[in-house]
Motif scaffolding. Sequence first.
Motif, short mmCIF file in Angstrom:
data_model
loop_
_atom_site.label_atom_id
_atom_site.label_comp_id
_atom_site.label_asym_id
_atom_site.label_seq_id
_atom_site.Cartn_x
_atom_site.Cartn_y
_atom_site.Cartn_z
N GLY A 134 -37.96 -5.40 -36.13
CA GLY A 134 -38.70 -4.19 -35.80
C GLY A 134 -37.82 -2.96 -35.78
O GLY A 134 -38.19 -1.91 -36.32
N TYR A 135 -36.64 -3.07 -35.20
CA TYR A 135 -35.72 -1.93 -35.15
C TYR A 135 -35.18 -1.60 -36.55
O TYR A 135 -34.99 -0.43 -36.88
CB TYR A 135 -34.58 -2.21 -34.19
CG TYR A 135 -34.92 -1.91 -32.75
CD1 TYR A 135 -35.17 -0.60 -32.33
CD2 TYR A 135 -35.00 -2.92 -31.81
CE1 TYR A 135 -35.49 -0.32 -31.02
CE2 TYR A 135 -35.32 -2.65 -30.48
CZ TYR A 135 -35.56 -1.34 -30.10
OH TYR A 135 -35.89 -1.06 -28.80
N LEU A 136 -34.93 -2.61 -37.35
CA LEU A 136 -34.46 -2.37 -38.72
C LEU A 136 -35.51 -1.61 -39.53
O LEU A 136 -35.19 -0.67 -40.27
CB LEU A 136 -34.11 -3.69 -39.41
CG LEU A 136 -32.82 -4.39 -38.95
CD1 LEU A 136 -32.76 -5.80 -39.51
CD2 LEU A 136 -31.60 -3.59 -39.39
N VAL A 137 -36.76 -2.02 -39.38
CA VAL A 137 -37.85 -1.34 -40.09
C VAL A 137 -37.96 0.11 -39.64
O VAL A 137 -38.18 1.02 -40.45
CB VAL A 137 -39.18 -2.09 -39.85
CG1 VAL A 137 -40.38 -1.25 -40.28
CG2 VAL A 137 -39.18 -3.42 -40.61
N SER A 138 -37.79 0.34 -38.35
CA SER A 138 -37.91 1.69 -37.82
C SER A 138 -36.79 2.59 -38.32
O SER A 138 -37.02 3.72 -38.76
CB SER A 138 -37.90 1.64 -36.29
OG SER A 138 -37.96 2.93 -35.74
N VAL A 139 -35.54 2.10 -38.27
CA VAL A 139 -34.39 2.95 -38.60
C VAL A 139 -34.27 3.21 -40.10
O VAL A 139 -33.68 4.21 -40.51
CB VAL A 139 -33.10 2.31 -38.05
CG1 VAL A 139 -32.59 1.19 -38.94
CG2 VAL A 139 -32.01 3.36 -37.86
N PHE A 171 -26.74 0.54 -37.98
CA PHE A 171 -26.82 -0.91 -37.80
C PHE A 171 -26.27 -1.31 -36.43
O PHE A 171 -26.84 -2.17 -35.75
CB PHE A 171 -26.04 -1.62 -38.90
CG PHE A 171 -26.21 -3.11 -38.92
CD1 PHE A 171 -27.47 -3.67 -39.05
CD2 PHE A 171 -25.12 -3.95 -38.78
CE1 PHE A 171 -27.65 -5.05 -39.06
CE2 PHE A 171 -25.27 -5.33 -38.79
CZ PHE A 171 -26.55 -5.88 -38.93
N TRP A 172 -25.19 -0.68 -36.00
CA TRP A 172 -24.64 -0.96 -34.68
C TRP A 172 -25.62 -0.57 -33.58
O TRP A 172 -25.78 -1.30 -32.59
CB TRP A 172 -23.31 -0.24 -34.49
CG TRP A 172 -22.72 -0.44 -33.13
CD1 TRP A 172 -22.65 0.47 -32.11
CD2 TRP A 172 -22.14 -1.65 -32.61
NE1 TRP A 172 -22.06 -0.10 -31.00
CE2 TRP A 172 -21.74 -1.39 -31.28
CE3 TRP A 172 -21.92 -2.92 -33.17
CZ2 TRP A 172 -21.14 -2.37 -30.50
CZ3 TRP A 172 -21.33 -3.89 -32.37
CH2 TRP A 172 -20.94 -3.59 -31.06
#
Length: 435
Positions: A73-78, A275-276
Amino acid sequence: MSAFDIGLVSFGAMVVMVYLGFWVPFALMLSSYFGVWAIKGSPVLAGKLLALAASETISSYFFGVVPLFVLMGYLVSVTGMGRDAFDVANHLFRRMSGGLGIGTVGANAIFAAITGISIASAAVFTRIAVPEMIRHGYSPRFAVGVVAGSSVLGMLIPPSLLLILYGLLTEQSVGDLFIAGVIPGILLALIFGGGIWLTARLRPQWLGDGHTTAAQSTLSRVEVMQKGLPIASLIGLVLGGIYGGFFTPIEAGAVGCAGAILIGLLRRSLGWRDFWQVLTDTGLITASISFLIIAAQMYSRMLALSGVPTGFGEFVATAEIGYWGVIFAYVGLVILMGTILDSSSIMLILVPLMLPVLVTMQVDLIWFGIITIIAVEIGLLTPPFGISVFVIKSALTDLDIPLGEIFRGAAPFALMMLVLLALVLAFPILATALV
């Protein structure tokens, strides 16, 4: 004092602590520890029993699904896929009355299919959709209401963290729960879209004084492909893998993370710093969820030792309120608690208490899970707690919209969710047809 009485006192103490502002996992853990201590008469034994419950919970293989879907979810958002989903949905609904609002609902539905976090949807689309809608003549109340309402799709359309939590609490298949959420999730998105379209046709002044169609600028076919193909590919990879039997939910989460990282690298939208930050945020959320689930298992063990669920089940059986009386009472209590507690806390408190009763009554736990999620999600939009509303308020960095105005804008969407709840209660096949 009997074990049953101790269980009731522990339950009451836990509720009081929650009202006093204790973090819910601490309230659950404290009431569980002292409850087991009082029942068994030994603080050491109480500590060992609860430590065993914690280790068994967190070491479960199935718990691995939580950090993986949070990370995805966070990867999709960022990586900017949220904005791409909004652009594509806005393009598809640009000719309809209230098209920008319907496009926001569609974008949230797409975003939900690859994140599963309502709060993430609320934060992302507050920054993307609200300024765009206000710029095109929609009222601030309607703009924030659409985002608040459609953000709840993130917990119903799979993958969903609440469905995962429910599966862990009831030992039901997470994959089956995901499948069961498909039709109700799509139906809710259609109800939201239909409600916006009818309002734009019959009461356009409710949407604002400006135009109630989307922006006139459109995307070319190439742009639609560029923005839509990565999202569609990730959705197909994750959900197609689960429904096709190629992956377990845990494996699908890992594959989805790898796919999101690959898309971010190919689009050059995922740097080392981003990514961090994603890894840090994922760790924080996973730790919070871990505490919640551990506390819930401790609470369940204490209740089981006290005999409260059994006594509650006997009371329900002798009260002669019937099957539907129990279901309606439960739904009403969940919605009422939604005004003061967050979604996870409500489930952690009520589901372990109701589970023995439901098993005795032979209730379909998959259908009941969908009912629980819908009722719980209504609480995200209701005052005074309404966590989605508070997330939207905090994300409105450039606009000063009062909190009460956001709640009023979200109210019609809460009513539409009640319509969906009634439909799933009346027609259980809506949740069980695909399972």
